[in-house]
Design an enzyme around this catalytic site. Structure first.
Site, PDB file in Angstrom:
ATOM      1  CG  ASP A 182      -2.160   0.837   1.054  1.00  0.00           C
ATOM      2  OD1 ASP A 182      -3.261   0.249   1.021  1.00  0.00           O
ATOM      3  OD2 ASP A 182      -2.038   2.075   0.938  1.00  0.00           O
ATOM      4  CB  CYS A 225     -19.941  -1.156  -2.023  1.00  0.00           C
ATOM      5  SG  CYS A 225     -18.274  -1.661  -1.638  1.00  0.00           S
TER       6      CYS A 225
HETATM    7  C1  UDX Z   1     -22.076  -4.644  -0.400  1.00  0.00           C
HETATM    8  C2  UDX Z   1     -22.445  -5.963  -1.103  1.00  0.00           C
HETATM    9  O1  UDX Z   1     -23.312  -6.745  -0.288  1.00  0.00           O
HETATM   10  C3  UDX Z   1     -21.174  -6.747  -1.417  1.00  0.00           C
HETATM   11  O2  UDX Z   1     -21.507  -7.936  -2.128  1.00  0.00           O
HETATM   12  C4  UDX Z   1     -20.246  -5.869  -2.239  1.00  0.00           C
HETATM   13  O3  UDX Z   1     -19.041  -6.550  -2.468  1.00  0.00           O
HETATM   14  C5  UDX Z   1     -19.963  -4.562  -1.518  1.00  0.00           C
HETATM   15  O4  UDX Z   1     -21.183  -3.900  -1.193  1.00  0.00           O
HETATM   16  P1  UDX Z   1     -21.420  -3.958   2.092  1.00  0.00           P
HETATM   17  O5  UDX Z   1     -21.334  -2.557   1.574  1.00  0.00           O
HETATM   18  O6  UDX Z   1     -20.343  -4.475   2.982  1.00  0.00           O
HETATM   19  O7  UDX Z   1     -21.508  -4.978   0.862  1.00  0.00           O
HETATM   20  O8  UDX Z   1     -22.795  -4.047   2.907  1.00  0.00           O
HETATM   21  P2  UDX Z   1     -24.183  -4.825   2.793  1.00  0.00           P
HETATM   22  O9  UDX Z   1     -24.244  -5.875   3.816  1.00  0.00           O
HETATM   23  O10 UDX Z   1     -24.505  -5.195   1.386  1.00  0.00           O
HETATM   24  O11 UDX Z   1     -25.175  -3.655   3.259  1.00  0.00           O
HETATM   25  C6  UDX Z   1     -25.276  -2.455   2.500  1.00  0.00           C
HETATM   26  C7  UDX Z   1     -26.238  -1.483   3.130  1.00  0.00           C
HETATM   27  O12 UDX Z   1     -27.573  -1.914   2.966  1.00  0.00           O
HETATM   28  C8  UDX Z   1     -26.054  -1.245   4.624  1.00  0.00           C
HETATM   29  O13 UDX Z   1     -26.120   0.150   4.873  1.00  0.00           O
HETATM   30  C9  UDX Z   1     -27.219  -1.979   5.248  1.00  0.00           C
HETATM   31  O14 UDX Z   1     -27.610  -1.390   6.461  1.00  0.00           O
HETATM   32  C10 UDX Z   1     -28.286  -1.824   4.180  1.00  0.00           C
HETATM   33  N1  UDX Z   1     -29.321  -2.874   4.180  1.00  0.00           N
HETATM   34  C11 UDX Z   1     -28.982  -4.178   3.939  1.00  0.00           C
HETATM   35  C12 UDX Z   1     -30.653  -2.537   4.392  1.00  0.00           C
HETATM   36  O15 UDX Z   1     -30.981  -1.369   4.603  1.00  0.00           O
HETATM   37  N2  UDX Z   1     -31.612  -3.516   4.371  1.00  0.00           N
HETATM   38  C13 UDX Z   1     -31.310  -4.812   4.129  1.00  0.00           C
HETATM   39  O16 UDX Z   1     -32.223  -5.650   4.120  1.00  0.00           O
HETATM   40  C14 UDX Z   1     -29.947  -5.159   3.910  1.00  0.00           C
END
Ligand code: UDX
Length: 447
Positions: free
Chosen positions: A31, A271
């Site tokens: 990094d 993401c």
């Molecule tokens: C996401 C994707 O899931 C993953 O596959 C990709 O590689 C990167 O982006 P991440 O950002 O770690 O992963 O979080 P994730 O668990 O997907 O949750 C994303 C957001 O959605 C969170 O803010 C969570 O609170 C929200 N969420 C999730 C909801 O509001 N409702 C749900 O039912 C699920």
């Protein structure tokens, strides 16, 4: 046994590097952030991710996992056998300032710095989320800049890991996707992932553009699912219905399923929000903007959840935040991480502060990262401390710790017994039994 380098040691790269080392590979993490590298080399994680602390210290102690901030070390890794070293690129691709499109400057810079040092034919594998067409563009750049010229190979291997489950998702992913341009690259990647595919994990081989699009499509689908249930929450509020019961009833249909169907404050993080925007921007450039026009609505529904939470909180404060003390439980964009990038919880907390409230935030792991970004909010060392003297508690990130709190103990310290559950995760009966006015998004006030 393969040697592997991993360039970019954020949530994705650091976990990828340590996980590959745990499979027995010799791994070098790189990094440009010297502080991060010093911490990792000492076995100290620069961020919170469940299980990573142990995994990192184990792998560093084994001698298989080392770190550097030198591109020359990366290029030389493996010595005379360096042609067999594979290089994973895991740097981030943030949203461009003032635009929807992704900024690929970091990944471009990796190729620009590394390619001239790769003097033998080598495989470089991108893992970052990128606009379709980036891998093809980078292949030309890699070949133009490397002394090995057209013998250089580039492949794409999108990463689907979720923060909070990063190790599990790396070592036991639902599927592996590799976008390749030649058989040699496919064979090398099959070799790297053999310990995983041997356990039955499916590996799909695609062209470069498809592999890039799989990631964008997956994130678009997941965002759409969350915004769908949040749109239903808006309709439920208008109709006096209960979105939690609606979501449960839908979830029994196997074609729909219950995952990513939890209504609330919506999605944030590093993401989903930026990836759907970058996807729309890229589709526009490709002339397919109509195909993704619906994602604008997905984004809008998601952002409305934040506004609705603030409005509901203001209602709970009799129409004005002025002079009110608000406790905010949760700062991370979701539980089990200290990541606050585009965190809905902090977005709400900061807006309420600007509307005249005194806001005290508590997050089990993200107080420090939150304070770096939002130094004007108050931070407390515990949920009870944040709630002391509060006129309203906002539950904005659904950490287990908050569900396990005894509402009777909370009732002792607050000024007014009011709680707004932005994640539909607290037990409303328990909170009401302790004398609280419990409100949640998408549910009638009496439920
Ligand atoms: C996401 C994707 O899931 C993953 O596959 C990709 O590689 C990167 O982006 P991440 O950002 O770690 O992963 O979080 P994730 O668990 O997907 O949750 C994303 C957001 O959605 C969170 O803010 C969570 O609170 C929200 N969420 C999730 C909801 O509001 N409702 C749900 O039912 C699920």
């Amino acid at each position: 046994m393969k040697r592997i380098t991993v360039i970019g040691t954020g949530y994705l790269g650091a976990v990828h590097a340590a996980s590959l080392a745990s499979l027995g590979y010799e791994v070098l993490g790189m990094d440009v952030d010297a502080e991060k590298i010093a911490a990792l080399a000492a076995g100290r994680p620069p961020f919170f991710e469940p299980g990573f602390d142990e995994l990192l210290s184990e792998q560093v102690a084994s001698g298989r996992l080392t770190f550097t901030n030198s591109y020359a070390d990366v290029a030389a890794f493996g010595g005379d056998d360096r042609a067999n070293t594979v290089h994973f690129v895991c740097v981030n691709t943030p949203q461009r300032k003032g635009e929807y499109a992704a900024d690929t400057a970091y990944i471009d810079s990796v190729i620009d710095n590394l390619a001239p040092l790769l003097d033998v034919p080598t495989l470089v594998i991108g893992k970052s989320t990128v606009p379709a067409g980036t891998a093809a563009r980078l292949t030309s750049r890699l070949r133009a800049l490397s002394p090995a010229g057209d013998e250089m190979r580039l492949a794409w291997n999108p990463e689907f890991l979720r923060e909070g489950y990063a190790i599990e998702d790396t070592l036991r992913p639902d599927r592996l996707v590799i976008g390749v341009q030649d058989e040699e690259s496919e064979a090398a990647l099959r070799d790297v992932y053999k310990p995983l595919t041997d356990t039955g994990i499916p590996l799909l081989v695609t062209d470069l553009a498809t592999s890039e699009l799989v990631k964008a499509a997956a994130n678009a689908f997941l965002s759409t699912k969350i915004s769908f249930i949040n749109a239903m929450a808006e309709v439920c509020e208008a109709a006096g219905a209960d979105v939690m019961l609606l979501s449960k009833a839908l979830s029994f249909d196997p074609r729909i399923g219950g995952r990513f169907l939890v209504p609330g404050l919506g999605f944030g993080g590093g993401c989903l929000p930026k990836d759907i925007r970058a996807f729309m921007a890229r589709a526009g450039e490709l002339g397919a903007d109509q195909a993704l026009a619906f994602l604008k609505e997905v984004d809008a529904i998601n952002m409305r959840r934040r506004a609705r939470t603030i409005d509901l909180a203001r209602e709970q404060c009799n129409g004005s935040f002025l002079g009110k003390r608000i406790a905010v439980w949760g700062a991370a964009f979701k539980p089990d991480t200290d990541d606050v990038r585009d965190s809905p919880a902090l977005n709400v907390a900061a807006s309420i502060l600007l509307q005249g409230a005194q806001v005290t935030v508590y997050d089990p792991k993200a107080n420090d990262t939150a304070a770096k970004n939002f130094p004007t909010l108050n931070y407390a060392d515990s949920a009870l401390e944040a709630a002391r003297g509060a006129n309203l508690i906002l539950h904005l990130t659904e950490w287990r710790e908050f569900r396990e709190l005894d509402p009777n103990a909370v009732a002792e310290v607050v000024a007014e017994r009011r709680v707004l559950d932005g994640r539909n995760a607290l037990d409303s009966d328990l909170w009401r039994a302790a004398g609280f006015i419990y409100r949640a998004l998408g549910r009638p006030s009496a439920v």
